[in-house]
Write an enzyme that holds these catalytic residues in place. Structure first.
Site, short mmCIF file in Angstrom:
data_model
loop_
_atom_site.label_atom_id
_atom_site.label_comp_id
_atom_site.label_asym_id
_atom_site.label_seq_id
_atom_site.Cartn_x
_atom_site.Cartn_y
_atom_site.Cartn_z
N CYS A 88 14.09 2.27 -5.70
CA CYS A 88 12.64 2.23 -5.52
C CYS A 88 12.32 2.96 -4.23
CB CYS A 88 12.14 0.80 -5.53
SG CYS A 88 12.76 -0.23 -4.18
N CYS A 137 0.83 -1.20 0.00
CA CYS A 137 0.00 0.00 0.00
C CYS A 137 0.87 1.25 0.00
CB CYS A 137 -0.93 -0.01 1.21
SG CYS A 137 -2.21 -1.28 1.15
#
Length: 390
Positions: free
Chosen positions: A348, A198
């Protein structure tokens, strides 16, 4: 499926305060005073005080579940407040366990909360689960979900599982011996880095409330023995179209029996907490800062590749990074943007996705590739603290 007997025996007689507080349950014929006494006597363990844990804990407390255990080791961040409604602005920086306990006390002081400030793993999960009648899994990663499943199966305990991502929610009940388990739904763990969390892909905040409420309804039904549970069924909710649908799930007769716990980080292809992923090919935030300075001076040349999603890149990015989402690498569609003749540094959010992309590029013959340990989270903390976190 056949209606199951109540999971919990009735507790002591209800006090006048309890009769008043829970009157709207008690006047429901299929719950009644006996059902409320079962809830009073129940011990429920909630994994996580985050997006799903927040509504789950609050509704369990409101329903009068006598003992609620909470497993969490995180602190409240401002980015949590979009969906983690058990916490407030004044709780930022506090342990989620402390914030959750205070919220429960305010909502229902008759409920006993047990804090478990720990990272759930194979060394502690069986002893912990043995103390509870029912587990509610609101965890957000595959390693913990497989751990919860296997531990519950070994102990013969039912558990309620929920998952949310962007606009999609899923709920089911797993109980070894009475129906399928999580391994029947997901026999194999996804490739490392291929499934966004999430925090990486986002979640429609209100979805947590919808899914969490269903999870608590399943827990209450198991405890009191009313209704038909989701054992053997997976409920799917698309908040974007406001549609619920149902998928039947059966145990796989050829699936290997669950006989013990395993190394779940290795099974899911992730590094243990606190370790660096592929240290030989990882660089630190300060090393990347130095490389970027040298590149600006024309002393070195390399490509900094951001493998996150466009929304993440727009929110916060490292200047000079080229956005190449990981999906294009794994599908092959973006390989034309990545030269094998140049030095590549991948990053990332936290390091897991870039490690997965690094491994894929190495498999394809790329030799001049490294990645940023800790991702942009570590970089902004050390180098660009003025940048937003998410």
């Amino acid at each position: 499926m056949t209606q199951l007997p109540p999971l919990v025996s009735p507790g002591t007689a209800l006090t006048s305060d309890e009769l008043s507080r829970y009157s709207r349950h008690i006047i429901i014929p299929r719950i009644g005073e006996i059902g409320q006494r079962r809830l009073k006597n129940a011990r429920v363990l909630v994994i996580g005080a985050g997006g799903l844990g927040s509504p789950t804990i609050l509704y369990l407390a409101a329903a009068g579940v006598g003992t609620i255990g909470i497993v969490d080791f995180d602190t409240v961040d401002v980015s949590n407040l979009q969906r983690q409604v058990i916490h407030g602005t004044n709780d930022i920086g506090r342990a989620k366990l402390d914030s959750a306990r205070d919220s429960v006390a305010e909502l229902n002081p008759l409920v006993h909360v047990v804090d478990h400030d720990l990272r759930l793993d194979a060394s502690n999960v069986l002893d912990l689960f043995a103390q509870y009648d029912l587990i509610v899994d609101g965890s957000d990663n595959f390693a913990t979900r497989y751990l919860v499943n296997d531990a519950a199966a070994l102990l013969g305990k039912p558990y309620v599982w929920g998952s949310v991502f962007r606009f999609d929610g899923q709920v089911s009940v797993f109980w070894q011996g009475f129906g399928p388990t999580y391994r029947d739904l997901f026999p194999e763990a996804p490739d490392a880095g291929s499934a966004l969390s999430c925090g990486e892909g986002g979640v429609f905040g209100m979805l947590c409330g919808a899914v969490g409420a269903v999870m608590v309804a399943e827990a209450v039904k198991l405890i009191t023995g009313v209704g038909e549970t989701l054992i053997g069924r997976v409920l799917l909710y698309d908040a974007l179209t406001a549609r619920w649908r149902e998928m039947t799930l059966n145990p796989d007769p050829e699936a290997p029996a669950i006989t013990g716990l395993i190394d779940y980080d290795a099974f899911c292809g992730v590094a243990p907490a606190g370790s660096s992923v592929d240290g030989a090919h990882a660089i630190s935030p300060r090393e990347l800062e130095a490389l970027l300075t040298s590149r600006a001076l024309g002393e070195v040349d390399f490509d900094l590749i951001d493998v996150r999603e466009p929304g993440e890149h727009a929110l916060v990015n490292i200047p000079g990074a080229l956005l190449v989402p990981q999906g294009g690498v794994f599908s092959g569609s973006a390989l034309g943007e990545l030269s094998q003749e140049r030095d590549l540094v991948l990053h990332c959010k936290g390091g897991a996705r870039s490690a997965g992309v690094l491994a894929e590029l190495q498999r394809l013959g790329y030799e001049r590739v490294r990645h940023l340990a800790g991702g942009i989270d570590a970089y902004t903390a050390e180098v660009q603290p003025e940048q937003p976190r998410y």
